[in-house]
Design an enzyme around this catalytic site. Structure first.
Site, short mmCIF file in Angstrom:
data_model
loop_
_atom_site.label_atom_id
_atom_site.label_comp_id
_atom_site.label_asym_id
_atom_site.label_seq_id
_atom_site.Cartn_x
_atom_site.Cartn_y
_atom_site.Cartn_z
N GLN A 7 -64.68 3.11 35.41
CA GLN A 7 -65.73 2.43 34.62
C GLN A 7 -67.11 2.85 35.13
O GLN A 7 -68.12 2.46 34.58
CB GLN A 7 -65.58 0.92 34.75
N HIS A 11 -66.80 4.59 30.63
CA HIS A 11 -68.12 4.09 30.19
C HIS A 11 -69.17 5.18 30.16
O HIS A 11 -70.37 4.89 30.19
CB HIS A 11 -68.58 2.94 31.09
N CYS A 68 -79.56 11.01 22.39
CA CYS A 68 -80.50 10.44 21.42
C CYS A 68 -79.78 9.42 20.54
O CYS A 68 -78.71 9.71 19.99
CB CYS A 68 -81.10 11.56 20.56
N THR A 75 -62.70 -3.51 40.99
CA THR A 75 -63.21 -3.96 39.70
C THR A 75 -62.90 -5.44 39.52
O THR A 75 -61.84 -5.90 39.94
CB THR A 75 -62.65 -3.14 38.51
N SER A 76 -63.82 -6.14 38.87
CA SER A 76 -63.55 -7.56 38.57
C SER A 76 -62.62 -7.66 37.36
O SER A 76 -62.11 -8.74 37.07
CB SER A 76 -64.87 -8.30 38.30
N1 APR Z 1 -63.86 -2.78 48.38
C1 APR Z 1 -63.11 -3.54 47.55
N2 APR Z 1 -63.63 -4.27 46.55
C2 APR Z 1 -64.95 -4.25 46.37
C3 APR Z 1 -65.81 -3.50 47.21
C4 APR Z 1 -65.21 -2.74 48.25
N3 APR Z 1 -65.93 -1.99 49.08
N4 APR Z 1 -67.09 -3.67 46.78
C5 APR Z 1 -67.03 -4.53 45.73
N5 APR Z 1 -65.76 -4.86 45.48
C6 APR Z 1 -65.25 -5.68 44.37
C7 APR Z 1 -66.04 -6.94 44.10
O1 APR Z 1 -65.47 -8.00 44.82
C8 APR Z 1 -65.84 -7.11 42.59
O2 APR Z 1 -64.70 -7.90 42.30
O3 APR Z 1 -65.38 -4.88 43.22
C9 APR Z 1 -65.56 -5.71 42.08
C10 APR Z 1 -66.69 -5.14 41.24
O4 APR Z 1 -66.75 -5.85 40.05
P1 APR Z 1 -67.99 -5.74 39.06
O5 APR Z 1 -69.26 -5.87 39.82
O6 APR Z 1 -67.76 -6.68 37.94
O7 APR Z 1 -67.92 -4.21 38.56
P2 APR Z 1 -66.96 -3.60 37.44
O8 APR Z 1 -65.65 -4.29 37.42
O9 APR Z 1 -66.99 -2.13 37.64
O10 APR Z 1 -67.76 -3.97 36.11
C11 APR Z 1 -67.26 -3.51 34.89
O11 APR Z 1 -69.26 -4.21 33.82
O12 APR Z 1 -71.55 -4.47 33.59
C12 APR Z 1 -70.47 -3.68 33.32
O13 APR Z 1 -70.60 -1.54 32.54
C13 APR Z 1 -70.56 -2.24 33.74
O14 APR Z 1 -68.72 -0.73 34.16
C14 APR Z 1 -69.26 -2.00 34.48
C15 APR Z 1 -68.38 -3.13 33.98
#
Ligand code: APR
Length: 242
Positions: A102, A120, A128, A188-189
């Site tokens: 992502q 993404h 554009c 990822t969350s």
């Molecule tokens: N090791 C393990 N887990 C980690 C680490 C790490 N070093 N750093 C962060 N995390 C975990 C956090 O606890 C969180 O649950 O990674 C997760 C990141 O989640 P988000 O911040 O929600 O990111 P993501 O899942 O990539 O978001 C998805 O949301 O806003 C949009 O387009 C954006 O692609 C993104 C999408």
């Protein structure tokens, strides 16, 4: 991290025919790029309702581009970390077939991963909104409010909220999600759809879902949830594969 789990996970990966990973912003935090939803994440610095939607860019392009320029600056300084390198090695060893990321930072490819689907889009290019012409991101960064030759507004070639995922990318991602027998869900969350439906789909088709997150929260469908930093856990798994 539980040793028994790492051993079991390595065994599952070894025995699987087709293994894929879904990565999120958490895979790049150890490279110095903030994630989105943690305490110090992007959406705590910039209100998602003011910056995240494509309509925000259209209505207040200078404000949203100022935020994008900060993000791009942070990304440019980043280099692959142990987690990216471990996944690249897993692929070289023949144990990882594809990564669906992502992220828009390009760090998987920089680490040497070859089969990477950028779900993404990316921040290497600008596109554009009127005519679809593609530019390098550097072209856009030279302008206060980046515009195309045709006068249309440029945006990084990445997906904003309110925009669809590229159809080819969606189809190929769903295809491999259905065919994999093990799926790694890393940093990822898994809250943003349709990306979040990828592991659900894999699970629905009988794959083993293995989650690694520093928060240790367990997705409802995970078979294994390792609480730890991806930069520590993934090299441990790779060490067991050798
Ligand atoms: N090791 C393990 N887990 C980690 C680490 C790490 N070093 N750093 C962060 N995390 C975990 C956090 O606890 C969180 O649950 O990674 C997760 C990141 O989640 P988000 O911040 O929600 O990111 P993501 O899942 O990539 O978001 C998805 O949301 O806003 C949009 O387009 C954006 O692609 C993104 C999408």
């Amino acid at each position: 991290m539980e040793r028994r789990n790492i051993d079991e996970i390595a065994e599952i990966i070894k025995e699987s025919e087709y293994v894929i990973a879904l990565t999120g912003a958490g895979i790049s935090t150890e490279s110095g790029i903030p994630d989105f939803r943690s305490k110090d994440g992007i959406w705590s610095r910039f209100n998602i309702d003011e910056y995240g939607h494509i309509n925000n860019l259209k209505s207040e392009p200078e404000k949203v581009w100022n935020m994008l320029k900060i993000m791009i600056e942070e990304m440019r300084k980043a280099r692959p970390n142990k987690a990216h390198l471990a996944l690249a090695e897993m692929e070289r060893l023949g144990y990882l077939d594809a990564i669906i990321t992502q992220n828009v930072d390009g760090l998987h490819q920089m680490a040497g991963s070859r089969n990477v689907i950028e779900f993404h889009g990316n921040f290497r290019e600008a596109i554009c909104l009127e005519c679809g012409k593609i530019y390098s991101i550097d072209y856009a960064l030279k302008q206060r409010v980046p515009r195309c030759d045709c006068g249309g507004l440029l945006k990084p070639n990445a997906v904003f909220f309110g925009e669809p995922i590229d159809a080819k990318i969606l189809v190929s991602s769903f295809d491999i999600a259905r065919k994999c027998d093990a799926m790694l869900v890393l940093g990822t969350s898994a809250m943003v759809y349709p990306a979040a439906s990828i592991p659900e789909m894999a699970k629905g088709n009988g794959a083993t879902v293995i989650e690694v997150n520093r928060d240790g929260k367990m997705l409802p469908y995970s078979d294994y949830a390792i609480r730890g930093m991806v930069g520590e856990v993934l090299p441990e798994i790779v060490a067991k594969l050798k």
